[in-house]
Write a protein that holds these residues in place. Structure first.
Motif, PDB file in Angstrom:
ATOM      1  N   ILE A  22       0.923  -1.409   0.350  1.00 10.89           N
ATOM      2  CA  ILE A  22       0.205   0.226  -0.138  1.00 10.89           C
ATOM      3  C   ILE A  22       1.041   1.349   0.217  1.00 10.89           C
ATOM      4  O   ILE A  22       0.442   2.090  -0.833  1.00 10.89           O
ATOM      5  CB  ILE A  22      -0.924  -0.440   1.276  1.00 10.89           C
ATOM      6  CG1 ILE A  22      -1.942  -1.165   1.009  1.00 10.89           C
ATOM      7  CG2 ILE A  22      -1.861   1.170   1.400  1.00 10.89           C
ATOM      8  CD1 ILE A  22      -2.369  -1.365   1.982  1.00 10.89           C
ATOM      9  N   ASP A  41      10.853   3.510   5.010  1.00  7.48           N
ATOM     10  CA  ASP A  41      10.335   2.844   5.403  1.00  7.48           C
ATOM     11  C   ASP A  41      11.404   1.886   6.266  1.00  7.48           C
ATOM     12  O   ASP A  41      12.828   2.245   6.396  1.00  7.48           O
ATOM     13  CB  ASP A  41      10.893   1.520   3.890  1.00  7.48           C
ATOM     14  CG  ASP A  41       9.845   0.279   4.841  1.00  7.48           C
ATOM     15  OD1 ASP A  41       8.508   0.194   4.060  1.00  7.48           O
ATOM     16  OD2 ASP A  41      10.452  -0.876   4.946  1.00  7.48           O
ATOM     17  N   VAL A  68       9.491   3.667  12.817  1.00 10.79           N
ATOM     18  CA  VAL A  68       8.663   4.050  12.325  1.00 10.79           C
ATOM     19  C   VAL A  68       8.377   4.448  14.412  1.00 10.79           C
ATOM     20  O   VAL A  68       7.828   5.860  15.187  1.00 10.79           O
ATOM     21  CB  VAL A  68       7.503   4.149  11.800  1.00 10.79           C
ATOM     22  CG1 VAL A  68       7.425   4.851  10.839  1.00 10.79           C
ATOM     23  CG2 VAL A  68       6.335   2.842  12.299  1.00 10.79           C
ATOM     24  N   ASN A  94       1.438   4.882   6.867  1.00  8.87           N
ATOM     25  CA  ASN A  94       1.436   4.057   6.552  1.00  8.87           C
ATOM     26  C   ASN A  94       2.047   2.684   7.136  1.00  8.87           C
ATOM     27  O   ASN A  94       1.229   1.401   6.896  1.00  8.87           O
ATOM     28  CB  ASN A  94       1.800   4.257   5.018  1.00  8.87           C
ATOM     29  CG  ASN A  94       1.258   2.837   4.428  1.00  8.87           C
ATOM     30  OD1 ASN A  94       0.435   2.067   4.325  1.00  8.87           O
ATOM     31  ND2 ASN A  94       2.876   1.789   4.296  1.00  8.87           N
ATOM     32  N   TYR A 163      -3.573  -7.571  16.986  1.00 11.68           N
ATOM     33  CA  TYR A 163      -3.607  -6.060  15.378  1.00 11.68           C
ATOM     34  C   TYR A 163      -5.351  -5.334  15.398  1.00 11.68           C
ATOM     35  O   TYR A 163      -4.687  -3.950  15.143  1.00 11.68           O
ATOM     36  CB  TYR A 163      -3.839  -7.040  14.282  1.00 11.68           C
ATOM     37  CG  TYR A 163      -4.016  -6.428  12.703  1.00 11.68           C
ATOM     38  CD1 TYR A 163      -2.838  -5.555  12.746  1.00 11.68           C
ATOM     39  CD2 TYR A 163      -5.195  -6.506  12.243  1.00 11.68           C
ATOM     40  CE1 TYR A 163      -2.434  -5.044  11.160  1.00 11.68           C
ATOM     41  CE2 TYR A 163      -4.922  -5.364  11.196  1.00 11.68           C
ATOM     42  CZ  TYR A 163      -4.051  -4.555  10.676  1.00 11.68           C
ATOM     43  OH  TYR A 163      -3.941  -3.759   9.390  1.00 11.68           O
ATOM     44  N   LYS A 167      -6.028  -0.991  15.497  1.00  6.57           N
ATOM     45  CA  LYS A 167      -6.236  -0.004  14.830  1.00  6.57           C
ATOM     46  C   LYS A 167      -7.589   0.478  14.711  1.00  6.57           C
ATOM     47  O   LYS A 167      -7.669   1.516  14.684  1.00  6.57           O
ATOM     48  CB  LYS A 167      -6.966  -1.414  13.358  1.00  6.57           C
ATOM     49  CG  LYS A 167      -5.048  -1.479  12.761  1.00  6.57           C
ATOM     50  CD  LYS A 167      -4.483  -0.795  12.443  1.00  6.57           C
ATOM     51  CE  LYS A 167      -3.021  -0.859  11.103  1.00  6.57           C
ATOM     52  NZ  LYS A 167      -2.368  -0.126  10.572  1.00  6.57           N
ATOM     53  N   ILE A 198      -6.259  -6.775   1.789  1.00  4.40           N
ATOM     54  CA  ILE A 198      -5.526  -6.153   0.160  1.00  4.40           C
ATOM     55  C   ILE A 198      -4.547  -7.087   0.024  1.00  4.40           C
ATOM     56  O   ILE A 198      -4.064  -7.529   1.086  1.00  4.40           O
ATOM     57  CB  ILE A 198      -5.450  -4.223   0.569  1.00  4.40           C
ATOM     58  CG1 ILE A 198      -6.449  -3.834   1.413  1.00  4.40           C
ATOM     59  CG2 ILE A 198      -4.785  -3.832  -0.871  1.00  4.40           C
ATOM     60  CD1 ILE A 198      -7.657  -3.423   0.402  1.00  4.40           C
ATOM     61  N   THR A 200      -1.495  -7.240  -0.542  1.00  2.00           N
ATOM     62  CA  THR A 200       0.160  -7.338  -0.590  1.00  2.00           C
ATOM     63  C   THR A 200       1.001  -8.261   0.512  1.00  2.00           C
ATOM     64  O   THR A 200       0.000  -9.665   0.956  1.00  2.00           O
ATOM     65  CB  THR A 200       0.250  -6.253   0.815  1.00  2.00           C
ATOM     66  OG1 THR A 200      -0.784  -6.383   1.673  1.00  2.00           O
ATOM     67  CG2 THR A 200      -0.512  -4.894  -0.568  1.00  2.00           C
TER      68      THR A 200
HETATM   69  N1  LIG Z   1      -2.857  -5.307   3.398  1.00  2.00           N
HETATM   70  C1  LIG Z   1      -4.329  -5.658   4.290  1.00  2.00           C
HETATM   71  O1  LIG Z   1      -4.683  -6.572   4.107  1.00  2.00           O
HETATM   72  C2  LIG Z   1      -4.527  -4.340   5.411  1.00  2.00           C
HETATM   73  C3  LIG Z   1      -6.087  -4.398   5.296  1.00  2.00           C
HETATM   74  C4  LIG Z   1      -6.423  -3.122   5.673  1.00  2.00           C
HETATM   75  C5  LIG Z   1      -5.197  -2.519   6.693  1.00  2.00           C
HETATM   76  N2  LIG Z   1      -3.787  -2.340   6.234  1.00  2.00           N
HETATM   77  C6  LIG Z   1      -2.825  -1.341   6.835  1.00  2.00           C
HETATM   78  O2  LIG Z   1      -1.915  -1.185   5.749  1.00  2.00           O
HETATM   79  C7  LIG Z   1      -1.038  -0.838   6.009  1.00  2.00           C
HETATM   80  C8  LIG Z   1       0.072  -1.109   4.773  1.00  2.00           C
HETATM   81  O3  LIG Z   1      -0.297  -2.541   4.971  1.00  2.00           O
HETATM   82  P1  LIG Z   1       0.517  -2.965   3.701  1.00  2.00           P
HETATM   83  O4  LIG Z   1      -0.020  -4.150   3.416  1.00  2.00           O
HETATM   84  O5  LIG Z   1       0.680  -1.901   2.589  1.00  2.00           O
HETATM   85  O6  LIG Z   1       1.826  -3.744   4.497  1.00  2.00           O
HETATM   86  P2  LIG Z   1       3.506  -4.594   4.062  1.00  2.00           P
HETATM   87  O7  LIG Z   1       3.973  -5.978   4.936  1.00  2.00           O
HETATM   88  O8  LIG Z   1       3.811  -4.617   2.258  1.00  2.00           O
HETATM   89  O9  LIG Z   1       4.131  -3.144   4.086  1.00  2.00           O
HETATM   90  C9  LIG Z   1       4.117  -2.780   5.466  1.00  2.00           C
HETATM   91  C10 LIG Z   1       5.718  -1.733   5.052  1.00  2.00           C
HETATM   92  O10 LIG Z   1       5.559  -1.520   6.838  1.00  2.00           O
HETATM   93  C11 LIG Z   1       7.232  -1.480   6.464  1.00  2.00           C
HETATM   94  N3  LIG Z   1       7.060  -1.439   8.121  1.00  2.00           N
HETATM   95  C12 LIG Z   1       7.253  -2.205   9.155  1.00  2.00           C
HETATM   96  N4  LIG Z   1       7.762  -2.268  10.418  1.00  2.00           N
HETATM   97  C13 LIG Z   1       8.062  -0.527  10.467  1.00  2.00           C
HETATM   98  C14 LIG Z   1       8.760   0.630  10.998  1.00  2.00           C
HETATM   99  N5  LIG Z   1       8.670  -0.065  12.182  1.00  2.00           N
HETATM  100  N6  LIG Z   1       8.747   0.703  10.200  1.00  2.00           N
HETATM  101  C15 LIG Z   1       8.489   1.780   9.370  1.00  2.00           C
HETATM  102  N7  LIG Z   1       8.240   0.791   8.375  1.00  2.00           N
HETATM  103  C16 LIG Z   1       8.211  -0.609   8.807  1.00  2.00           C
HETATM  104  C17 LIG Z   1       7.836  -2.720   6.455  1.00  2.00           C
HETATM  105  O11 LIG Z   1       8.880  -2.332   5.595  1.00  2.00           O
HETATM  106  C18 LIG Z   1       6.845  -2.357   4.702  1.00  2.00           C
HETATM  107  O12 LIG Z   1       7.806  -1.912   4.113  1.00  2.00           O
HETATM  108  C19 LIG Z   1      -0.402  -0.857   7.177  1.00  2.00           C
HETATM  109  O13 LIG Z   1      -0.049   0.232   8.300  1.00  2.00           O
HETATM  110  C20 LIG Z   1      -1.221  -2.363   7.277  1.00  2.00           C
HETATM  111  O14 LIG Z   1      -1.848  -2.172   8.586  1.00  2.00           O
HETATM  112  C21 LIG Z   1      -3.581  -3.376   5.510  1.00  2.00           C
END
Ligand SMILES: NC(=O)c1ccc[n+]([C@@H]2O[C@H](COP(=O)([O-])OP(=O)(O)OC[C@H]3O[C@@H](n4cnc5c(N)ncnc54)[C@H](O)[C@@H]3O)[C@@H](O)[C@H]2O)c1
Length: 270
Positions: A22, A41, A68, A94, A163, A167, A198, A200
């Motif tokens: 995302i 990141d 972060v 994010n 989790y 959220k 999503i 990912t």
């Molecule tokens: N994929 C889904 O189904 C989904 C659904 C609801 C919400 N989300 C939320 O969307 C956001 C992005 O999710 P995604 O699916 O792209 O996940 P992803 O795992 O593809 O990407 C997450 C990114 O965050 C980085 N990250 C993790 N810990 C970190 C830290 N301490 N400092 C900096 N970077 C860090 C990782 O290196 C990774 O690149 C998240 O907050 C997630 O909770 C995702």
């Protein structure tokens, strides 16, 4: 009548977790809309690759390694964004991690870890973001903060208590910040985005978790289970979420703050 303005020409954005599914889609969407973007990141190399791939499209994207949860690093990242890119108008909080398992199986360590990454990051991002974006801040133009929550921050989901509790906190942190920044006259909007499933790396981890807690007997059955609950009959893409982030970042959303935006293909509609 005036046109609705979704252009981000002249604006500066910061996106965390920008190497992920995302996050990288958000960097691309914001940059293509005209913003100069700082992409950060935990995985600095992967994030650099995201920035590099967009340079080929003549877009202005810089990258920095950032944990972060690290307060000092937040100050450095915000300073670098303002100094190198000329301001800060849009902050997309994010970055996040997923920790699954049933509540009775979760350890306190697991729960603390997911809270630290998913909630501390929102606090630190909003704190250092507002210090720069408020009228007397280094950027000083107000702007838009977008916090990534989840449908698991709105409704109960088996295996999602650790989790989902983070959220839910993101959802309400957003509303308190929006009310406060509004009352202080900062010109800073704050909203939360709530994706469904999503496709990912994190999305794949959710299917694995459904299997691990015994709700389904295979990853494929997990996919079918989620698809069956989704009104639109498909899983989400990172671009589906980036479209909402782009809208909230733009002046088209200038009367929207403290609100929650579900992007789930109807997963929570029935
Ligand atoms: N994929 C889904 O189904 C989904 C659904 C609801 C919400 N989300 C939320 O969307 C956001 C992005 O999710 P995604 O699916 O792209 O996940 P992803 O795992 O593809 O990407 C997450 C990114 O965050 C980085 N990250 C993790 N810990 C970190 C830290 N301490 N400092 C900096 N970077 C860090 C990782 O290196 C990774 O690149 C998240 O907050 C997630 O909770 C995702």
């Amino acid at each position: 009548m005036t046109a609705v303005d979704m252009s981000l020409e002249g604006k500066v954005a910061l996106v965390t977790g920008a190497a992920g599914g995302i996050g990288s889609a958000c960097v691309s969407a914001l940059a293509h809309a005209g913003a100069r973007v700082m992409a950060t990141d935990l995985d600095g190399k992967a994030c650099e690759a995201v920035a590099y791939s967009l340079h080929a499209h003549d877009l202005t994207v810089e990258s920095m390694q950032q944990d972060v949860c690290d307060e000092v690093r937040w100050e450095q990242v915000i300073d670098a964004t303002v100094n190198d890119l000329g301001g800060l108008d849009i902050l997309v909080n994010n970055a996040g991690i997923y920790v699954g398992g049933t509540l009775e199986e979760n350890s306190l360590e697991d729960v603390n870890r997911v809270h630290r990454v998913n909630v501390d990051s929102i606090f630190l991002g909003m704190k250092y973001g507002v210090l720069a974006m408020k009228p007397e801040g280094a950027a000083g133009q107000g702007g838009s903060i977008i916090n990534l929550s989840s449908v698991a921050g709105l409704v109960g989901v088996p295996g999602h208590s650790a989790y989902g509790s983070t959220k839910g906190a993101v959802r309400l942190y957003t509303k308190h910040a929006a009310a406060e920044f509004g009352a202080l006259g900062y010109g800073i909007r704050v909203n939360s985005v709530h994706p469904g499933l999503i496709e990912t790396e994190m999305g794949a981890a959710v299917f694995q978790d459904l299997l691990d807690i015994g709700m389904v007997e295979s990853i494929e059955e997990g996919r079918e289970y989620i698809l069956g609950l989704t009104a639109l009959g498909r899983l989400g893409t990172a671009e589906d979420v980036a479209g909402m982030v782009l809208f909230l970042a733009s002046d088209a959303a200038s009367y929207i703050t403290g609100s929650e935006f579900v992007v789930d293909g109807g997963l929570t509609a029935k």
